[in-house]
Write an enzyme that holds these catalytic residues in place. Structure first.
Site, PDB file in Angstrom:
ATOM      1  N   ASP A 135      -0.075  -4.398   6.022  1.00 52.68           N
ATOM      2  CA  ASP A 135      -0.817  -3.950   7.201  1.00 52.68           C
ATOM      3  C   ASP A 135      -2.229  -4.516   7.253  1.00 52.68           C
ATOM      4  OD1 ASP A 135       1.354  -2.568   8.065  1.00 52.68           O
ATOM      5  OD2 ASP A 135       0.525  -0.564   7.794  1.00 52.68           O
ATOM      6  N   HIS A 194       0.838  -1.195   0.000  1.00 47.03           N
ATOM      7  CA  HIS A 194       0.000   0.000   0.000  1.00 47.03           C
ATOM      8  C   HIS A 194       0.875   1.247   0.000  1.00 47.03           C
ATOM      9  CE1 HIS A 194       0.774  -0.805   4.252  1.00 47.03           C
ATOM     10  NE2 HIS A 194       0.362   0.403   4.579  1.00 47.03           N
ATOM     11  N   ASP A 204       5.935   4.285   5.111  1.00 49.08           N
ATOM     12  CA  ASP A 204       6.741   3.283   5.802  1.00 49.08           C
ATOM     13  C   ASP A 204       6.700   1.931   5.096  1.00 49.08           C
ATOM     14  OD1 ASP A 204       3.997   3.211   6.697  1.00 49.08           O
ATOM     15  OD2 ASP A 204       4.589   1.876   8.327  1.00 49.08           O
ATOM     16  N   HIS A 205       5.968   1.842   3.983  1.00 49.53           N
ATOM     17  CA  HIS A 205       5.970   0.635   3.157  1.00 49.53           C
ATOM     18  C   HIS A 205       6.442   0.907   1.730  1.00 49.53           C
ATOM     19  CE1 HIS A 205       3.697  -2.028   6.001  1.00 49.53           C
ATOM     20  NE2 HIS A 205       3.393  -0.841   6.493  1.00 49.53           N
ATOM     21  N   HIS A 241       1.364   3.881   2.081  1.00 51.27           N
ATOM     22  CA  HIS A 241       1.975   4.544   3.233  1.00 51.27           C
ATOM     23  C   HIS A 241       3.493   4.521   3.124  1.00 51.27           C
ATOM     24  CE1 HIS A 241      -1.881   3.754   5.797  1.00 51.27           C
ATOM     25  NE2 HIS A 241      -2.021   4.790   4.987  1.00 51.27           N
ATOM     26  N   HIS A 298       4.855  -5.537  10.234  1.00 50.92           N
ATOM     27  CA  HIS A 298       5.354  -4.894  11.450  1.00 50.92           C
ATOM     28  C   HIS A 298       5.633  -5.924  12.531  1.00 50.92           C
ATOM     29  CE1 HIS A 298       4.535  -0.587  10.504  1.00 50.92           C
ATOM     30  NE2 HIS A 298       3.583  -1.099   9.740  1.00 50.92           N
ATOM     31  N   HIS A 301      -7.458  -1.186   5.377  1.00 52.70           N
ATOM     32  CA  HIS A 301      -6.426  -0.287   5.901  1.00 52.70           C
ATOM     33  C   HIS A 301      -6.270   0.898   4.962  1.00 52.70           C
ATOM     34  CE1 HIS A 301      -2.940   0.802   8.280  1.00 52.70           C
ATOM     35  NE2 HIS A 301      -2.193   0.857   7.184  1.00 52.70           N
TER      36      HIS A 301
END
Length: 434
Positions: A302, A221, A225-226, A223, A340, A278
């Site tokens: 996520d 996705h 942090d990905h 975001h 995570h 998400h």
């Protein structure tokens, strides 16, 4: 959680318990100076040394028994009061800025994307999540977090172990404060794919250490942090393709995927599954382990964590429930590789809902030992997840009773399960915020 093929996840054996197209050049949406500044933000930082623990043998997928932790307290459960061991959970540094939300702002849980931006009154009414996910502010914040994580965790936040079966190697790469990227290698051809390259320098270090050719980036996705490492890796590996959903604004996306579309990397076959909730365009990727004599491998981003699931930023409980059901449908022997390291926090929350779940207690004991040693807790299996993950147990009467929920007359079972999921998510958000 035993696999029909004889595979088990790391940790104790659980006790019985009652989503190709043409290249999409996203850099064309911004001026060249901005694109250059994105790259320069990383090239000015030193390349971290590869973790020394990275090659301490392959992952042993077998049961383990571990001692309990030193801290404990009394809990009242059905049948009386008993002594139960629980740790003090030292939460990792938050991936997102923390500051008290201003009046009138959106009530996001502490630590969620866009939470606590310390905004001025003139813009405080804008949802913080939107600022993180849809503006350059989110990327700038991500850059800062990458730099801090490299300084604080020069060898990664956890000590992972490679997982190997004939022809395949899966290498978890601990990045940022609690994320995982995954380098998946066809060991016969030396071709590889990476899932969610959060920190491009850490991923590049693993690529060079393994001596492989990066052919694909699978992004679950949008975001940062990905997806934050997509641009740098694409620049370095010109033939590398970036796969993901066109419904998410994934950086450097070259090959949008449809639900259940398959992609080959060497002899490896990945299937993309649309799992919104998400984010609108969230996708997971399933590696077919059959040709190699191994189990299916789910890279869940996520959507699903060990004992947890992602927050519902862009979807309803009904949407998330349907996505979780897609994951469960992959089979009990499927290995779960989450985005995570949230296992300890998720399990300490879950035990508050089901005090008499032996599978949950046993897994918690093992995870506490792993985290005390800063070791990774992945993978688990979807079979064992269904014995202790409350987000996969919305059909269980014991969880429904613990939440004080009853199915209404004429209420569809899935509608009731969505209500249960909504309540579990609400309680987990409150637990996370404390």
């Amino acid at each position: 959680g035993d696999s029909p093929r004889g595979w088990t996840s790391p940790g104790p054996r659980p006790a019985a318990s009652g989503g190709g197209g043409g290249r999409q050049d996203l850099q064309g949406q911004e001026n060249n100076g901005t694109a250059r500044s994105r790259r320069q933000a990383f090239t000015g930082l030193p390349l971290p040394q590869p973790p020394q623990h990275r090659h301490q043998g392959t992952l042993t997928l077998s049961p383990r028994q571990v001692p309990g932790p030193p801290t404990s307290f009394l809990q009242t459960a059905k049948g009386g009061t008993r002594h139960f061991q629980l740790p003090h959970v030292e939460k990792p540094p938050c991936m997102y800025p923390r500051a008290d939300p201003s009046p009138g702002s959106s009530p996001l849980p502490k630590g969620a994307p866009g939470w606590g931006w310390g905004l001025t009154p003139g813009v405080s009414a804008l949802p913080r999540y939107s600022l993180y996910a849809r503006t350059r502010l989110g990327y700038l914040f991500y850059q800062r977090q990458v730099k801090k994580a490299r300084e604080r965790y020069p060898q990664g936040h956890s000590a992972p172990q490679p997982c190997c079966f004939p022809g395949v190697k899966i290498l978890p790469i601990p990045v940022l404060s609690n994320n995982y990227s995954y380098l998946v290698i066809d060991t016969d051809s030396g071709r590889a794919a990476v899932v969610d390259p959060s920190d491009p320098l850490a991923v590049q270090a693993a690529i060079e250490e393994e001596g492989v050719l990066l052919e694909a980036i699978f992004c679950t996705h949008k975001h940062w942090d990905h997806s934050g490492g997509n641009a740098v890796l694409r620049q370095r590996h010109g033939s590398c393709k970036v796969y993901g959903s066109a419904l998410d604004a994934i950086p450097e996306l070259t090959n949008p995927l449809m639900d259940r579309e398959k992609v080959s990397v060497g002899c490896l076959t990945f299937e993309a599954l649309a799992t919104p909730g998400h984010t609108v365009g969230h996708m997971v990727y399933v590696l077919d382990g059959g040709p190699f004599g191994g189990p299916p491998c789910l890279f869940s981003g996520d959507l699903l964590f060990l004992a947890g699931c992602g927050e519902l930023f862009e979807g309803s409980p009904e949407t998330m429930l349907a996505s979780l059901d897609v994951a469960v449908g992959l089979g009990e022997d499927t290995l779960l590789w989450p985005g995570h390291e949230y296992a300890l926090e998720c399990l300490t929350f879950a035990i508050l809902l089901e005090l008499d779940n032996p599978a949950l207690e046993q897994k918690l004991q093992w995870v506490m030992q792993q985290r005390q040693e800063k070791r990774s807790t992945c993978p688990s299996t979807l079979g064992e997840e269904q014995t202790y993950n409350p987000f996969l147990r919305t059909h269980r009467p014991e969880l429904q009773a613990a939440l004080g929920l009853r199915q209404g007359g004429g209420e569809h079972p899935d509608a009731f399960r969505a209500r249960v999921l909504k309540e579990v998510r609400r309680r987990k958000d409150l637990y996370k915020a404390t």
